[in-house]
Scaffold this active site. Structure first.
Site, mmCIF file in Angstrom:
data_model
loop_
_atom_site.group_PDB
_atom_site.id
_atom_site.type_symbol
_atom_site.label_atom_id
_atom_site.label_comp_id
_atom_site.label_asym_id
_atom_site.label_seq_id
_atom_site.Cartn_x
_atom_site.Cartn_y
_atom_site.Cartn_z
ATOM 1 N N LYS A 190 -84.856 8.534 8.841
ATOM 2 C CA LYS A 190 -84.496 7.169 8.454
ATOM 3 C C LYS A 190 -84.800 6.104 9.515
ATOM 4 O O LYS A 190 -84.231 5.016 9.476
ATOM 5 C CB LYS A 190 -82.997 7.060 8.053
ATOM 6 C CG LYS A 190 -82.505 8.071 7.076
ATOM 7 C CD LYS A 190 -83.402 8.346 5.921
ATOM 8 C CE LYS A 190 -83.643 7.210 4.979
ATOM 9 N NZ LYS A 190 -84.628 7.640 3.900
ATOM 10 N N THR A 191 -85.687 6.415 10.415
ATOM 11 C CA THR A 191 -85.995 5.428 11.450
ATOM 12 C C THR A 191 -87.359 4.770 11.222
ATOM 13 O O THR A 191 -87.798 3.962 12.030
ATOM 14 C CB THR A 191 -86.008 6.099 12.846
ATOM 15 O OG1 THR A 191 -86.929 7.198 12.795
ATOM 16 C CG2 THR A 191 -84.637 6.584 13.245
ATOM 17 N N GLY A 192 -88.042 5.169 10.136
ATOM 18 C CA GLY A 192 -89.367 4.612 9.857
ATOM 19 C C GLY A 192 -90.466 5.637 10.080
ATOM 20 O O GLY A 192 -91.637 5.278 10.233
ATOM 21 N N THR A 193 -90.110 6.918 10.055
ATOM 22 C CA THR A 193 -91.100 7.966 10.348
ATOM 23 C C THR A 193 -92.204 8.022 9.277
ATOM 24 O O THR A 193 -93.347 8.307 9.593
ATOM 25 C CB THR A 193 -90.436 9.356 10.458
ATOM 26 O OG1 THR A 193 -89.734 9.631 9.248
ATOM 27 C CG2 THR A 193 -89.481 9.432 11.624
ATOM 28 N N SER A 288 -78.309 4.251 6.415
ATOM 29 C CA SER A 288 -79.510 4.488 5.610
ATOM 30 C C SER A 288 -79.528 5.948 5.126
ATOM 31 O O SER A 288 -79.874 6.240 3.975
ATOM 32 C CB SER A 288 -80.757 4.183 6.452
ATOM 33 O OG SER A 288 -81.910 4.687 5.850
#
Ligand SMILES: Nc1ncnc2c1ncn2[C@@H]1O[C@H](COP(=O)(O)OS(=O)(=O)O)[C@@H](OP(=O)(O)O)[C@H]1O
Length: 458
Positions: A190-193, A288
């Site tokens: 959920k960090t933008g991977t 998120s």
């Protein structure tokens, strides 16, 4: 007896799955032994492992060679053999290993009597000079005893076969180490991977693994049970070198970040790989993740509010506690990064500010390219565009069209309530302080969310 060995250890280690399957299916083999895991000297550092339910025991070396069958022909002279038996390497192998497994030739093989000579004398010497009680056991009992004594050895640790000449030699000619990743995107979730993944595969020289039918773009090899399928299984996700023009292969599995096992396993197989992680405010990450679970209809996430999940106490129902742990633990950023740094040097690790990836991906991608040392330089400022409908940066296609991530990335949900925000800010306080110290030590700038959180501490 269920015991077999392979000529030259071939297929036992580095493992060749077909050998294990045939052994099991055709001969019901349950135990084998090898000198190759790991290929270490002295012999007493060898370990065992279990693969496909076959117990692989470490085999010691006794110093007898196939070509030496006469005492007088022993390399360096018979005195060398006697020295090894009488207080030398062979003696120490037995003294320092609770269980020793040797393989000698049958004594009627080419008039070989050296095996008998060696082991009769070794047993006599050990019994004369130590209090050790010698005992032999049939293979099955021995294997169970071994893993009872060394339970932590059950799980294998795959090494890169090309890092050891001997392993490369006994490996199949068809196999290659060029089907292993050069870098890993480890998460956390959920960090933008996925955005980073999309941007990376736009690069002409960068290739990802092929998708997995179960976990989509993620292979999830190093963190969980897929690891036990072996490295052939893993390498099958990567293209055969002759079919591609680049060797810049990568894999992203967002659960690697907080996995206890992943750093050690990754360092063993791909020690030179570069590691990329993305950090956002751990409170936002947790929220998120909770929304993600709800949209996947996780019954516990649907039943309990976010505040109930994060604040559940020790007496809460176990499914709630489990969900809470999965939600909060990946946000202990410093502890997880420290674990990766036990196995990888800092120059192999890139920490991306996820907020910047979201608002200014072109600058982040320049930094990523520099870190990876990939060429040619790809101009992301021209290749990405902000899609106002999606509310995120997307790939710019021909005729002004865009390719954005699907509905599951950049979800619409209400902002976090203030009680949860306050609870998490306090929950993550110490972890964030540790992270700031770590980033300082690594000479890395602090992301803006971390600076804001630290101000609350004062
Ligand atoms: N360009 C772009 N497009 C879409 N989404 C973007 C982008 N950049 C960052 N993000 C943020 O990425 C969040 C999803 O993170 P991950 O891809 O790591 O999630 S996952 O772990 O793979 O499920 C996702 O989280 P949610 O907003 O909660 O859905 C986004 O905020």
């Amino acid at each position: 007896m269920g015991y077999a060995v392979a000529p030259h250890h071939s297929g036992v280690y580095p493992v060749h799955v077909q050998l294990y399957e045939a052994w099991k299916k055709v001969w019901n083999i349950k135990i084998t032994s090898t000198e190759e895991y790991p290929h270490l000297k002295p012999a007493r550092y060898r370990r065992g492992f279990i693969h496909k339910n076959i117990m692989v025991l470490p085999r010691q070396t006794c110093g007898l060679f196939t070509h030496t069958i006469f005492y007088k022909d022993y390399p360096g002279g018979p005195k060398e053999l006697d020295k090894s038996i009488q207080g030398g390497e062979l003696f120490f192998t037995v003294v320092l290993n609770p269980i020793s497994i040797f393989m000698t030739h049958l004594s009627n093989y080419g008039n070989d009597r050296l095996g008998l000579y060696t082991f009769v004398n070794l047993a006599n010497f050990v019994q004369t000079w130590t209090n050790l009680r010698l005992q032999t056991l049939p293979p099955m009992q021995l294997a169970h005893k071994y893993f009872e004594l060394f339970p932590d050895q059950k799980d294998p640790l795959w090494q890169n076969p090309c890092d050891d000449k001997r392993h490369r030699d006994i490996w199949s000619k068809e196999k290659t180490c060029d089907r292993l990743p050069k870098f890993l995107v480890i998460g956390p979730q959920k960090t933008g991977t996925t955005a980073l993944y999309l941007f990376l595969v736009m690069h002409p020289s960068i290739l990802s693994n092929s998708p997995s039918p179960k976990t989509f773009e993620e292979v999830q090899f190093f963190n969980r049970n897929n690891y036990h399928r072996g490295i052939d299984w893993y390498m099958d996700f990567f293209p055969v070198p002759s079919n591609v023009t680049t060797d810049f292969l990568f894999e992203k599995s967002a659960n690697y970040f907080h996995s206890e096992e992943a750093p050690k396993r990754a360092a063993s197989l791909v020690p030179k790989a570069k590691i990329i992680t993305i950090l956002i405010d751990p409170s936002d990450r947790a929220y998120s993740w909770y929304q993600h679970q709800r949209s996947h209809e996780d019954p516990t996430a649907l039943k309990f509010s976010f505040y109930e999940v994060i604040s559940a106490g020790p007496w809460a129902p176990s499914e709630l506690r489990t969900l809470q742990k999965r939600c909060l633990v990946p946000g202990w950023y410093a502890s997880h990064i420290e674990r990766w740094l036990v196995y990888f040097p800092p120059f192999q690790l890139l920490i991306i500010d996820g907020q910047q990836l979201r608002t200014d991906p072109a600058t982040v991608m320049d930094e990523v390219q520099k870190f990876l040392g990939v060429s040619p330089h790809y101009n992301y400022s021209e290749a990405l565009t902000f899609d106002s409908h999606k509310g995120f940066w997307c790939q710019l296609l021909e005729e002004g069209k865009t390719k954005c991530l699907g509905k599951s990335k950049g979800r619409k949900y209400p902002p976090m309530d203030s009680d949860s925000r306050a609870f998490l800010s306090s929950y993550y306080r110490d972890h964030n302080v540790e992270l700031s110290k770590l980033l300082h030590k690594l000479g890395q700038p602090l992301p803006s969310w971390l600076r804001q959180e630290l101000q609350k501490v004062r």
